[in-house]
Motif scaffolding. Structure first.
Motif, short mmCIF file in Angstrom:
data_model
loop_
_atom_site.label_atom_id
_atom_site.label_comp_id
_atom_site.label_asym_id
_atom_site.label_seq_id
_atom_site.Cartn_x
_atom_site.Cartn_y
_atom_site.Cartn_z
N GLU A 59 0.83 -1.21 0.00
CA GLU A 59 0.00 0.00 0.00
C GLU A 59 0.86 1.26 0.00
O GLU A 59 0.53 2.26 -0.63
CB GLU A 59 -0.94 0.00 1.20
N ASP A 69 2.38 1.74 -3.56
CA ASP A 69 1.42 1.50 -4.63
C ASP A 69 1.03 2.83 -5.28
O ASP A 69 0.90 3.85 -4.61
CB ASP A 69 0.18 0.82 -4.04
N GLY A 102 -1.88 3.20 -6.63
CA GLY A 102 -3.32 3.32 -6.50
C GLY A 102 -3.81 4.47 -5.65
O GLY A 102 -4.70 5.22 -6.07
N THR A 154 -6.72 4.73 3.48
CA THR A 154 -7.09 3.41 4.01
C THR A 154 -8.58 3.25 4.27
O THR A 154 -8.99 2.22 4.77
CB THR A 154 -6.32 3.14 5.32
N ARG A 214 -11.01 2.98 2.13
CA ARG A 214 -11.56 1.96 1.25
C ARG A 214 -10.82 0.64 1.48
O ARG A 214 -9.64 0.62 1.81
CB ARG A 214 -11.39 2.37 -0.22
N VAL A 220 -8.94 -2.89 0.42
CA VAL A 220 -7.95 -3.14 -0.63
C VAL A 220 -7.60 -4.61 -0.64
O VAL A 220 -7.68 -5.30 0.39
CB VAL A 220 -6.68 -2.27 -0.39
N SER A 221 -7.23 -5.08 -1.81
CA SER A 221 -6.84 -6.48 -1.97
C SER A 221 -5.65 -6.55 -2.92
O SER A 221 -5.58 -5.79 -3.88
CB SER A 221 -8.02 -7.29 -2.55
N TYR A 222 -4.71 -7.44 -2.60
CA TYR A 222 -3.54 -7.63 -3.44
C TYR A 222 -3.39 -9.11 -3.79
O TYR A 222 -3.84 -10.00 -3.07
CB TYR A 222 -2.26 -7.17 -2.73
N GLY A 271 -2.94 -6.10 -8.19
CA GLY A 271 -4.22 -5.92 -7.56
C GLY A 271 -4.93 -7.25 -7.34
O GLY A 271 -4.68 -8.24 -8.05
N HIS A 322 -11.07 0.77 -7.78
CA HIS A 322 -10.07 0.05 -6.97
C HIS A 322 -8.82 -0.12 -7.83
O HIS A 322 -8.57 -1.17 -8.39
CB HIS A 322 -10.61 -1.32 -6.52
N HIS A 380 -5.64 -0.27 -7.16
CA HIS A 380 -4.40 -0.73 -6.53
C HIS A 380 -3.74 -1.85 -7.33
O HIS A 380 -4.40 -2.57 -8.07
CB HIS A 380 -4.68 -1.21 -5.10
#
Length: 919
Positions: free
Chosen positions: A482, A485, A487, A595, A597, A599-601, A620, A737, A739
Motif C-alpha cells: 500500500e 502503490d 493506486g 485506508t 476503502r 484493498v486487496s492484493y 491488484g 479500486h 491498486h
C-alpha cells in the motif's frame, strides 16, 4: 515532515490471506545433471573464481613490480618489468617471450609468483574445459532432445507455431546437421521457458486451485518445513484439460464487419453508443472507434459527439432501452411510442431515414448476437447469420461453424494435427476477414487464432504450502505494498479532477463524461510518483497534499532501510533487510484518506531453498488474476472467491464487476458477485446509465453510486489486460479500486561500477523476514552488451573464457533470468505499456551449461538497447515432478475508519450548495 500516524491509539490488523489460492506449475522439469555436464560446470565455476582472483591481484602486483626496481638492473626493469606491469595494469596478456625472460623475478616478488600460479591454473582449466566442451554439449543436447520428445512440450510448441514444432521435432531426434545447429538457440529458448516460467495462456503451464488451511496454534512459523510439498508429484495434473477459445479479436472484428451491412444490421437489436448527456437544445454522446491491432487485441478510442435535435435523440435513447430492432424503433418513433399499432407509412419512412443517419454516425450500434463474455461465441454468430435468411449468409455461417469445430478440436488433438489445425484456422481466418473487408495484411504470419489454458479440474491439497510465518509475512507485505502503490495517488488525482469539474459533493450522471479526465488523472499520478509531490496542501485533502504524505512515509521508510543496510556492510552482495518492526506497523502509519476503502492484493510466490519465499509479482487482487479460471475449476473455487470479496466489503455492500474484453481472451472472466456493470442491460444487471459518479463528502473521494437505490457500489475490474489500454470511457469504473502497481525499487541502493562500454548498475536482494521481494540485478547498457557480444563471437562456438571473465567482472551467479532493460520514463503510461508488449520475454540462462553458452550470443542479440540480469531464485528444479511451482495468493483488508479528509464546515457548506438534484 513524515506523515502523522493515521490510526494512532490502536493497532491496525494485518490483511488476511484468502482461503483459496491458485497454483501454477510447469509440466516439465530438467533431469539430473550428467557427469560431463557437472564436470564442465565445476571447472567453469573454478575458472570464474580464478578470474576474480587475478583481477584482485592486479593492484598489489603493480605496486610490487614498481617497488622491485632496486633489485635488478635498469635495463631489466625497462625491458621486462615495465612491459609486464603495463600488461597487468591494462588487463592484457603478456607476450610469451616476456614471460620466458622473467629470470628470478618471481622469486623476488611473491605477488608475481601467486599471479603466475593462478595463470597457470587458469590455462589448465581452459584446457580441461575445451576438452570437456564436446561431452558437455552432447549432454546438453541429449537433455534438450528429451524435452523435445515430451508430449506436453510438443503440444506447447504446436500452439506457438508450425515452424517451432518442426524445429522441436527435429531436435527431438538429435540431428547434427547445419540446420539443426541454426535452430538450436530458438528451440532451447522455448524449452527453458517450459521448465522455468509459470505464465499461463499456453500449454507450458498447468493451472489449479485449492484451499489453504489456516495455520494451527501449534505452528511455530518455521517455513522451512514446507519445501517438499512445493515440488511434490501429487498435483492432479492427470485431471487437467485444455481450455481452448477462439481469439476474441478475430471474432469481434468479424462481427463488426458483418454488421456494417444494413441488411444484416436490421436483424439485430440496437442500443445507443452511450447514455445521452442532455443540455436542452443539444445532446452529447461518447462514440467508440476500434482498430484491428495485429490480431492481438482491439484498440478502442472514444470521442465525444455533440448534436442538435436533442428531442428525437432523447426519444430514441428511451425507446432502445432495452435494445430493439430498427424496424420496431422506426414504428415506435413514427407512432409516438410502443402502443401505436398502425403508424403512418410516411412517418415510418422518415423515422427509418433518421435511424439510418444515426447508425451511420455510430451513435446507434448493433448488439452482438452473443454475450460479450461468451467463451464460445462462434456458434451464436453462425446462428445469427443463418437466421437472416440470405443464401450468402448461410454459406458464411457454415464457414464459421467450421472455424468453431476446428477450434474445439485443437485441445485434444495430437501435436502434429494441432499444427495442421492452426495452419488451417489461420488460412480460413485470413480469407474470411479479407472477404468482409478486414484484411490482415502483413500480420497474417503472426495471426493468433486461439488461446489455450491447461487447467487442473480436481482441487489441489495445499496442506503445508504456507505456514504461520508465511501468513504473517504476506500480510505485512500487503501493508508495505500500500505504501509503494500507485493506486492511492491515482485516487487523489481522480478526486482533484472531479472536484475541479463538478465541485465539492458534485455528481456526474454519465460515467463516460468523466472518462478522459480519469484517464489523464492516472497519467498525472504516474508522473507525480516519478517526480515527487508537488506544491502545497499537506493535509491530504488534495492530490498534492496526499502525494506529499505518501512520499514522506516512503522516504522515511527508505532512509531507515538504507541506513540499516549501510550498518551491515552496504555492499551490492549484502541483502537489504527491511526492519520487521517497521513494516509490521505500517498499517497504522498510512494516512487515513488512503485506508478508508478496502484493498486487496495478489502475490505470486515461489518457495526456494531454506524456506525462503520469493515474491515474483504483487498486483491488484479481488480475484482479478484467478477468476478467469473459475468456470473451468472445481465449483468450490467460485464460492470461495465470492465469500472472500463479500467478507471484506461487509454485509449489504453492493459489489459489481466490470468485465471488458477488448478482444483479449485473458479478459474472459465469469461473474462471481451478484452485480455487473455493462454496456446495456441485455447482458449485465446494471447498465452504464444505471450508475453515476459522486464526490462523497464524508470520505472525500469519488465513488460509484447506483441511481435507483442510492447505494455506493464497489466496482471490481475482472481482467488481466492493463486498464489504461481499455476503453477510455470505462476509466472511472476501472479506477474505483486501482491498486496493484507497486514498485519496491526505491528501497534498494544502486551501485555503479565501470565496465567495458559503460557503467554496470547493481542492486542487492531485498528481503522482509523470509520473503525475497526483489532479486539481485545487474543492468548493462546497450554499448556494454555490444562489447560482450563482440567478445563472445571472437572466442568461438562455446566461449568459456569470455563467459568466465565477464561472470567474474559482473559478479553474477551461473543461473539468471535475462530481461530487456526498462525504457526511459517520461512519456504516456499507455504508450509505454503498448511498447512493452513487443519486448522480448524474460529468458532463463544457465551460464554453467555448455549448450546455453553456445546460444548466449543469439539470446543477448535480442536486447541491443540493454539488458537486465536477475538471479534465478529459485532456479528450475532438477529431477522433480515440476521444475517450477508458483502459488497465487490474495490478501484482503477491510476499510479503516478515519476522519481527517475535509473540514466539517467545508463539508456543510458544500452540502448546502449542492442540495439541488444534480442528476
Amino acid at each position: 515532515m513524515p506523515a502523522a500516524p493515521a490510526h494512532a491509539g490502536h493497532a491496525v490488523p494485518l490483511p488476511r490471506i484468502a482461503p483459496g489460492a491458485l497454483l501454477r506449475a510447469t509440466l516439465l522439469s530438467l533431469p539430473a545433471e550428467t557427469a560431463p555436464a557437472a564436470a564442465f560446470r565445476a571447472s567453469l565455476a573454478e575458472l570464474v573464481v580464478l578470474e576474480g582472483r587475478l583481477t584482485a591481484l592486479v593492484p598489489a602486483l603493480g605496486d610490487a613490480l614498481y617497488a622491485s626496481r632496486a633489485d635488478h638492473t635498469e635495463e631489466f626493469h625497462r625491458d621486462v618489468v615495465l612491459p609486464l606491469r603495463r600488461a597487468v595494469h591494462n588487463g592484457r596478456e603478456p607476450r610469451p617471450a616476456l614471460l620466458r625472460g622473467l629470470d628470478g623475478l618471481p622469486g623476488r616478488v611473491p605477488e608475481l609468483r601467486v599471479w603466475l600460479d593462478a595463470r597457470e591454473r587458469r590455462e589448465e582449466l581452459l584446457t580441461a574445459l575445451r576438452s570437456g566442451t564436446g561431452p558437455a554439449l552432447a549432454a546438453g543436447r541429449s537433455v534438450l532432445a528429451g524435452l523435445c520428445r515430451e508430449p506436453s512440450f510438443l503440444r506447447a510448441a504446436s500452439f506457438t507455431s508450425a515452424d517451432l514444432l518442426r524445429a522441436v521435432l527435429r531436435a527431438g531426434h538429435g540431428p547434427t546437421d547445419r540446420r539443426a545447429r541454426k535452430e538450436e538457440a530458438g528451440v532451447l529458448r522455448h524449452a527453458t521457458r517450459a521448465v522455468a516460467r509459470t505464465t499461463p495462456l499456453s500449454a507450458f503451464t498447468a493451472v489449479g486451485w485449492g484451499v489453504l488451511p489456516r495455520p494451527s496454534a501449534a505452528d511455530r512459523g518455521d517455513a522451512s518445513g514446507n519445501e517438499a510439498s512445493w515440488n511434490g508429484a501429487d498435483l492432479p495434473v492427470g485431471s487437467s484439460r485444455a481450455v481452448v477459445r477462439a481469439n476474441r479479436t478475430l471474432v469481434d472484428t468479424l462481427f463488426a464487419a458483418l454488421a456494417e451491412d444494413p441488411r444484416r444490421r436490421s436483424t439485430l437489436p440496437h442500443r445507443m453508443c452511450s447514455s445521452l448527456r442532455d443540455s436542452g437544445a443539444r445532446a452529447a454522446f461518447a462514440r467508440s472507434r476500434t482498430a484491428f491491432t495485429a490480431a492481438r487485441f482491439l484498440a478502442v478510442e472514444d470521442d465525444e459527439v455533440t448534436l442538435g435535435a436533442a428531442e428525437p435523440l432523447r426519444r430514441l435513447a428511451v425507446l432502445c432501452d432495452p435494445p430493439a430492432k430498427l424496424d420496431a424503433l422506426a414504428g415506435m418513433l413514427a407512432g409516438g411510442g410502443p402502443a401505436d399499432p398502425d403508424p403512418d407509412p410516411d412517418q415510418v419512412a422518415a423515422a427509418t431515414a433518421f435511424l439510418r443517419q444515426v447508425c451511420d454516425a455510430g451513435l446507434l450500434v448493433p448488439v452482438e448476437p452473443y454475450d460479450p463474455q461468451d467463451p464460445d461465441p462462434l456458434p451464436r454468430l453462425a446462428g445469427w447469420l443463418r437466421d437472416t435468411g440470405a443464401p450468402h449468409d448461410r454459406e458464411l455461417a457454415l464457414r464459421i461453424d467450421e472455424l468453431s469445430t476446428a477450434t474445439g478440436e485443437f485441445g485434444t488433438a495430437e501435436p502434429s494435427h494441432r499444427a495442421a489445425l492452426l495452419a488451417t484456422l489461420r488460412d480460413r481466418w485470413v480469407t474470411l476477414l479479407a472477404e468482409v473487408g478486414r484484411p490482415v495484411g502483413h500480420s497474417a504470419a503472426r495471426l493468433t487464432v486461439l488461446s489455450e489454458d491447461v487447467v487442473m479440474r480436481q482441487p489441489i491439497r495445499l496442506d503445508g504450502f504456507l505456514g504461520a510465518a508465511d501468513h504473517r509475512a504476506l500480510g505485512e507485505l500487503a501493508s508495505l505494498s500500500e505504501v509503494f502503490d500507485l493506486g492511492p495517488v491515482v485516487r487523489r488525482q481522480v478526486r482533484d479532477s472531479f472536484v475541479a469539474r463538478y465541485g465539492p459533493g458534485g455528481v456526474c450522471p454519465h460515467v463516460w463524461d468523466f472518462g478522459a479526465d480519469a484517464d489523464e488523472a492516472w497519467q498525472r499520478a504516474s508522473r507525480a510518483a516519478d517526480g515527487g509531490a508537488p506544491g502545497a496542501d499537506g493535509d491530504g485533502s488534495t492530490a498534492a497534499g496526499g502525494i506529499r504524505q505518501i512520499a514522506a512515509l516512503r522516504a522515511e521508510l527508505t532512509e531507515a532501510v538504507h541506513r540499516a543496510h549501510a550498518g551491515r556492510g552496504g555492499g551490492p552482495d549484502d541483502d537489504v533487510v527491511l526492519p520487521a518492526g517497521l513494516v509490521a506497523g505500517l498499517g497504522s502509519r498510512m494516512p487515513s484518506w488512503a485506508t478508508r476503502r478496502p484493498v486487496s492484493y495478489t502475490g505470486f510466490v515461489q518457495r526456494a531453498d531454506g524456506g525462503v519465499l520469493c515474491v515474483n509479482h504483487v498486483y491488484g487482487g479481488w480475484g482479478r488474476f484467478s477468476s478467469r479460471f473459475l468456470d473451468s475449476l472445481d465449483p468450490g473455487a467460485a464460492r470461495v472467491a465470492a465469500t472472500s470479496v463479500s467478507g471484506t466489503l461487509g454485509p449489504g455492500a453492493t459489489v459489481a464487476q466490470v468485465r471488458p474484453v477488448s478482444g483479449f481472451n485473458a479478459n474472459l472472466h465469469p461473474r462471481f458477485v451478484p452485480e455487473e456493470i455493462g454496456p446495456d442491460r441485455s447482458y449485465a444487471s446494471l447498465g452504464m446509465d444505471d450508475v453515476e459518479l459522486v464526490h462523497d463528502l464524508d470520505g472525500d473521494e469519488v465513488r460509484v453510486r447506483v441511481k435507483a437505490t442510492g447505494a455506493w457500489a464497489d466496482v471490481l475490474y475482472a481482467g488481466v489486460f492493463a486498464p489504461l489500454l481499455l476503453q477510455p470511457r470505462l476509466a472511472p469504473l476501472l479506477m474505483d479500486h486501482p491498486h496493484g502497481i507497486t514498485d519496491f525499487g526505491a528501497l534498494v541502493p544502486r551501485h555503479l561500477s565501470p565496465v567495458p562500454g559503460g557503467d554496470l548498475v547493481r542492486t542487492p536482494r531485498l528481503r522482509h523476514r523470509h520473503l525475497v521481494l526483489r532479486r539481485r540485478r545487474w543492468e548493462l547498457a546497450g554499448p556494454t552488451v555490444a562489447v560482450l557480444l563482440a567478445e563472445l563471437a571472437a572466442e568461438g562456438e562455446v566461449p568459456v573464457g569470455t563467459v568466465a571473465r565477464w561472470r567474474a567482472l559482473l559478479g553474477v551467479p551461473d543461473q539468471l533470468y535475462l530481461h530487456t532493460a526498462p525504457p526511459a520514463r517520461g512519456g504516456r503510461v499507455d504508450e509505454e505499456l503498448l511498447s512493452a508488449l513487443d519486448r522480448p520475454r524474460p529468458q532463463y540462462v544457465d551460464l554453467g551449461d555448455a549448450l546455453h553458452l553456445r546460444c548466449l550470443g543469439k539470446w543477448l542479440a535480442r536486447h541491443p538497447s540493454g539488458v537486465v540480469l536477475e538471479e534465478a531464485l529459485p532456479a528450475p528444479a532438477r529431477d522433480e515432478a515440476h521444475a517450477a511451482v508458483e502459488l497465487v495468493v490474495e490478501t484482503y483488508r477491510a476499510g479503516l475508519p478515519g476522519g481527517d479528509a475535509v473540514d466539517a464546515r467545508a463539508r456543510g457548506a458544500a452540502r448546502r450548495a449542492n442540495r439541488r438534484d444534480d442528476r
